[in-house]
Design a protein around this motif. Structure first.
Motif, PDB file in Angstrom:
ATOM      1  N   LEU A  94     -11.070   1.441  14.916  1.00 26.84           N
ATOM      2  CA  LEU A  94     -12.430   1.726  15.221  1.00 26.84           C
ATOM      3  C   LEU A  94     -12.670   1.155  16.592  1.00 26.84           C
ATOM      4  O   LEU A  94     -12.656   0.057  16.879  1.00 26.84           O
ATOM      5  N   LEU A  95     -13.473   2.105  17.528  1.00 22.41           N
ATOM      6  CA  LEU A  95     -13.997   1.875  18.892  1.00 22.41           C
ATOM      7  C   LEU A  95     -15.230   1.599  19.176  1.00 22.41           C
ATOM      8  O   LEU A  95     -15.929   2.820  19.609  1.00 22.41           O
ATOM      9  N   PRO A  96     -15.909   0.798  18.653  1.00 19.09           N
ATOM     10  CA  PRO A  96     -17.414   0.752  19.080  1.00 19.09           C
ATOM     11  C   PRO A  96     -17.519   0.295  20.599  1.00 19.09           C
ATOM     12  O   PRO A  96     -16.924  -0.160  21.059  1.00 19.09           O
ATOM     13  N   GLY A  97     -18.757   0.940  20.975  1.00 12.81           N
ATOM     14  CA  GLY A  97     -19.266   0.413  22.447  1.00 12.81           C
ATOM     15  C   GLY A  97     -20.089  -0.788  22.227  1.00 12.81           C
ATOM     16  O   GLY A  97     -19.883  -1.452  21.064  1.00 12.81           O
ATOM     17  N   PRO A  98     -21.042  -1.188  22.904  1.00  8.60           N
ATOM     18  CA  PRO A  98     -21.921  -2.349  22.812  1.00  8.60           C
ATOM     19  C   PRO A  98     -22.479  -2.332  21.487  1.00  8.60           C
ATOM     20  O   PRO A  98     -23.263  -1.258  21.147  1.00  8.60           O
ATOM     21  N   VAL A  99     -22.860  -3.439  20.860  1.00  9.82           N
ATOM     22  CA  VAL A  99     -23.444  -3.435  19.421  1.00  9.82           C
ATOM     23  C   VAL A  99     -24.246  -4.594  19.523  1.00  9.82           C
ATOM     24  O   VAL A  99     -23.936  -5.750  20.010  1.00  9.82           O
ATOM     25  N   ASN A 100     -25.469  -4.450  18.917  1.00 15.11           N
ATOM     26  CA  ASN A 100     -26.593  -5.383  18.910  1.00 15.11           C
ATOM     27  C   ASN A 100     -26.326  -6.522  17.933  1.00 15.11           C
ATOM     28  O   ASN A 100     -26.932  -6.671  16.817  1.00 15.11           O
ATOM     29  N   THR A 101     -25.249  -7.469  18.399  1.00 21.86           N
ATOM     30  CA  THR A 101     -24.811  -8.557  17.417  1.00 21.86           C
ATOM     31  C   THR A 101     -24.723  -9.890  18.385  1.00 21.86           C
ATOM     32  O   THR A 101     -24.994  -9.877  19.617  1.00 21.86           O
ATOM     33  N   SER A 102     -24.436 -10.927  17.843  1.00 19.70           N
ATOM     34  CA  SER A 102     -24.246 -12.270  18.759  1.00 19.70           C
ATOM     35  C   SER A 102     -23.034 -12.228  19.508  1.00 19.70           C
ATOM     36  O   SER A 102     -22.768 -13.175  20.266  1.00 19.70           O
ATOM     37  N   PHE A 103     -22.172 -11.198  19.129  1.00 15.56           N
ATOM     38  CA  PHE A 103     -20.719 -11.236  19.853  1.00 15.56           C
ATOM     39  C   PHE A 103     -20.773 -11.125  21.463  1.00 15.56           C
ATOM     40  O   PHE A 103     -20.147 -12.122  22.051  1.00 15.56           O
ATOM     41  N   HIS A 104     -21.582 -10.665  22.015  1.00 17.71           N
ATOM     42  CA  HIS A 104     -21.751 -10.634  23.564  1.00 17.71           C
ATOM     43  C   HIS A 104     -22.180 -11.847  24.009  1.00 17.71           C
ATOM     44  O   HIS A 104     -21.722 -12.756  24.944  1.00 17.71           O
ATOM     45  N   GLU A 105     -23.171 -12.725  23.097  1.00 14.62           N
ATOM     46  CA  GLU A 105     -23.728 -13.931  23.689  1.00 14.62           C
ATOM     47  C   GLU A 105     -22.715 -14.972  23.454  1.00 14.62           C
ATOM     48  O   GLU A 105     -22.593 -15.962  24.445  1.00 14.62           O
ATOM     49  N   MET A 154       0.739  -1.247   0.095  1.00 12.56           N
ATOM     50  CA  MET A 154       0.160  -0.011  -0.009  1.00 12.56           C
ATOM     51  C   MET A 154       0.747   1.391   0.086  1.00 12.56           C
ATOM     52  O   MET A 154       0.479   2.078  -0.760  1.00 12.56           O
ATOM     53  N   LEU A 155       1.859   1.330   0.800  1.00 13.69           N
ATOM     54  CA  LEU A 155       2.694   2.314   1.119  1.00 13.69           C
ATOM     55  C   LEU A 155       3.517   2.609  -0.474  1.00 13.69           C
ATOM     56  O   LEU A 155       3.756   3.781  -0.738  1.00 13.69           O
ATOM     57  N   ALA A 156       3.827   1.460  -1.020  1.00 10.86           N
ATOM     58  CA  ALA A 156       4.676   1.613  -2.272  1.00 10.86           C
ATOM     59  C   ALA A 156       3.718   2.058  -3.436  1.00 10.86           C
ATOM     60  O   ALA A 156       4.146   2.972  -4.100  1.00 10.86           O
ATOM     61  N   ARG A 157       2.360   1.704  -3.404  1.00 14.00           N
ATOM     62  CA  ARG A 157       1.503   2.361  -4.331  1.00 14.00           C
ATOM     63  C   ARG A 157       0.853   3.552  -3.993  1.00 14.00           C
ATOM     64  O   ARG A 157       0.412   4.407  -4.769  1.00 14.00           O
ATOM     65  N   ARG A 158       0.986   4.014  -2.830  1.00 15.69           N
ATOM     66  CA  ARG A 158       0.636   5.355  -2.364  1.00 15.69           C
ATOM     67  C   ARG A 158      -0.772   5.322  -2.510  1.00 15.69           C
ATOM     68  O   ARG A 158      -1.537   6.314  -2.819  1.00 15.69           O
ATOM     69  N   ARG A 159      -1.620   4.181  -1.823  1.00 14.18           N
ATOM     70  CA  ARG A 159      -2.916   4.266  -1.887  1.00 14.18           C
ATOM     71  C   ARG A 159      -3.379   3.081  -1.074  1.00 14.18           C
ATOM     72  O   ARG A 159      -2.454   2.080  -0.809  1.00 14.18           O
ATOM     73  N   GLY A 160      -4.631   3.040  -0.496  1.00 14.59           N
ATOM     74  CA  GLY A 160      -5.192   2.053   0.262  1.00 14.59           C
ATOM     75  C   GLY A 160      -5.369   2.417   1.592  1.00 14.59           C
ATOM     76  O   GLY A 160      -5.366   3.458   2.111  1.00 14.59           O
ATOM     77  N   GLY A 161      -5.759   1.355   2.409  1.00 14.94           N
ATOM     78  CA  GLY A 161      -5.812   1.580   3.751  1.00 14.94           C
ATOM     79  C   GLY A 161      -5.932   0.428   4.631  1.00 14.94           C
ATOM     80  O   GLY A 161      -6.351  -0.681   4.083  1.00 14.94           O
ATOM     81  N   ILE A 162      -5.830   0.698   5.921  1.00 12.26           N
ATOM     82  CA  ILE A 162      -6.211  -0.442   6.981  1.00 12.26           C
ATOM     83  C   ILE A 162      -6.974   0.136   7.933  1.00 12.26           C
ATOM     84  O   ILE A 162      -6.798   1.176   8.553  1.00 12.26           O
ATOM     85  N   LEU A 163      -8.175  -0.696   8.359  1.00 12.31           N
ATOM     86  CA  LEU A 163      -9.165  -0.336   9.446  1.00 12.31           C
ATOM     87  C   LEU A 163      -9.178  -1.218  10.278  1.00 12.31           C
ATOM     88  O   LEU A 163      -9.836  -2.497   9.982  1.00 12.31           O
ATOM     89  N   ASN A 164      -8.489  -1.281  11.752  1.00 12.25           N
ATOM     90  CA  ASN A 164      -8.740  -2.346  12.696  1.00 12.25           C
ATOM     91  C   ASN A 164      -9.740  -2.087  13.656  1.00 12.25           C
ATOM     92  O   ASN A 164      -9.818  -0.901  14.338  1.00 12.25           O
ATOM     93  N   VAL A 165     -10.629  -3.039  13.756  1.00  9.88           N
ATOM     94  CA  VAL A 165     -11.505  -3.033  14.647  1.00  9.88           C
ATOM     95  C   VAL A 165     -11.148  -3.350  16.127  1.00  9.88           C
ATOM     96  O   VAL A 165     -10.901  -4.279  16.346  1.00  9.88           O
ATOM     97  N   ALA A 166     -11.279  -2.329  16.929  1.00  8.75           N
ATOM     98  CA  ALA A 166     -10.946  -2.620  18.386  1.00  8.75           C
ATOM     99  C   ALA A 166     -12.228  -2.478  19.186  1.00  8.75           C
ATOM    100  O   ALA A 166     -13.267  -3.113  18.878  1.00  8.75           O
TER     101      ALA A 166
END
Length: 294
Positions: free
Chosen positions: A213-224, A159-171
């Motif tokens: 990305l720093l979401p709070g509680p989300v209505n998915t099956s993750f918590h269960e 990505m850096l070599a092409r000078r485009r793109g991105g990374i989104l890490n979900v925390a």
């Protein structure tokens, strides 16, 4: 994403500019004839599925990654029905060391290359730390820390070599404070945020977006799934839908925000947790994360 001029120092060192131009040229030749794609790990459900939908609706070629072929097929059908666009599916265990090679090979066969990586896949563990089996902790570390690190490290240089793109890490919003009763999960997300912010600083001005990305509680099956559905925070703290989180994440990422906190209430908690002392916040989080005894 627009190309930017080479850093100022290369104009003082022509040989450095020549070397960088060679890298850019080679990296672009490597993907000649291929279309850029967004790759979402853990993309068959929850936030990952919502993120895939958001990128598809924005006209981006998108691929979703998961271990279950059946789950991917269902997700692909759902996305097609919702957006009218096809999505590429990649059956892959991202904890395997060759995961990026598997993803790249599948993309290339579909005429695509990795342009934006959404590191969404991860697991949680609820309950006292000493109650967790060693293999469960190892799995959490492998998915939440090692895989994110390995995929980010592998995807970033091209990505850096092409000078485009991105990374989104979900925390998680839980990355800001220690989390008694979810200790390993909170600690793993703190690592993700720290890593992401550091890389974003290192790569600033090179036309590659790096965000957490720093979401709070989300209505998915993750918590269960992690055994936290009866924890007090599920009844007290406001929850967001995966679609709202994805919409906020997309906007923040496209704006180039290094840290993205969806929702006004979550933004308030983020600021409070950043500035209040742990002597106050950790007991509060312990109370929120505890589960009623059965």
């Amino acid at each position: 994403m627009q190309n930017t001029p080479a850093p100022w120092y290369t104009r003082l060192m022509p040989w450095r500019l020549s070397s960088e131009n060679d890298k850019i040229r080679q990296s672009r030749e490597d993907v000649a004839g291929l279309e850029p794609a967004v790759v979402v790990t853990g993309g068959s459900r929850g936030i990952g599925l919502a993120m895939a939908r958001r990128f598809l609706e924005a006209g981006r070629k998108t691929a979703i990654v998961a271990r279950s072929a059946e789950g991917l097929e269902k997700a692909a059908a759902d996305l097609k029905a919702l957006t009218g666009f096809d999505v590429t599916t990649i059956v892959c265990d991202i904890s395997e060391r060759n995961a990026l090679d598997v993803m790249t090979a599948t993309l290339n066969r579909s005429g695509l290359y990795l342009d934006i990586l959404v590191n969404n896949a991860g697991i949680g563990l609820a309950g006292p730390f000493e109650s967790h089996a060693e293999e469960d902790l190892s799995r959490l570390i492998s998915l939440n820390i090692e895989s994110v690190t390995r995929l980010t490290r592998g995807a970033l240089p091209p990505m850096l070599a092409r000078r485009r793109g991105g990374i989104l890490n979900v925390a998680s919003l839980g990355a800001i404070v220690p989390g008694p009763n979810q200790a390993a999960y909170y600690a793993s997300k703190a690592y993700v945020v720290s890593l992401t912010e550091a890389i974003a600083s290192e790569t600033s001005g090179q036309s590659v977006r790096v965000s957490a990305l720093l979401p709070g509680p989300v209505n998915t099956s993750f918590h269960e799934d992690m055994g936290a559905e009866t924890s007090l925070y599920r009844f007290i703290l406001p929850s967001m839908s995966a679609d709202r989180v994805a919409a906020s994440a997309y906007r923040g990422f496209m704006f180039g925000n290094r840290v993205i906190v969806p929702g006004i209430s979550n933004l308030f908690f983020y600021v409070a947790l950043r500035f209040l002392p742990h002597a106050l916040t950790v007991p509060m989080v312990y109370w929120l994360l505890r589960r009623p005894k059965t």
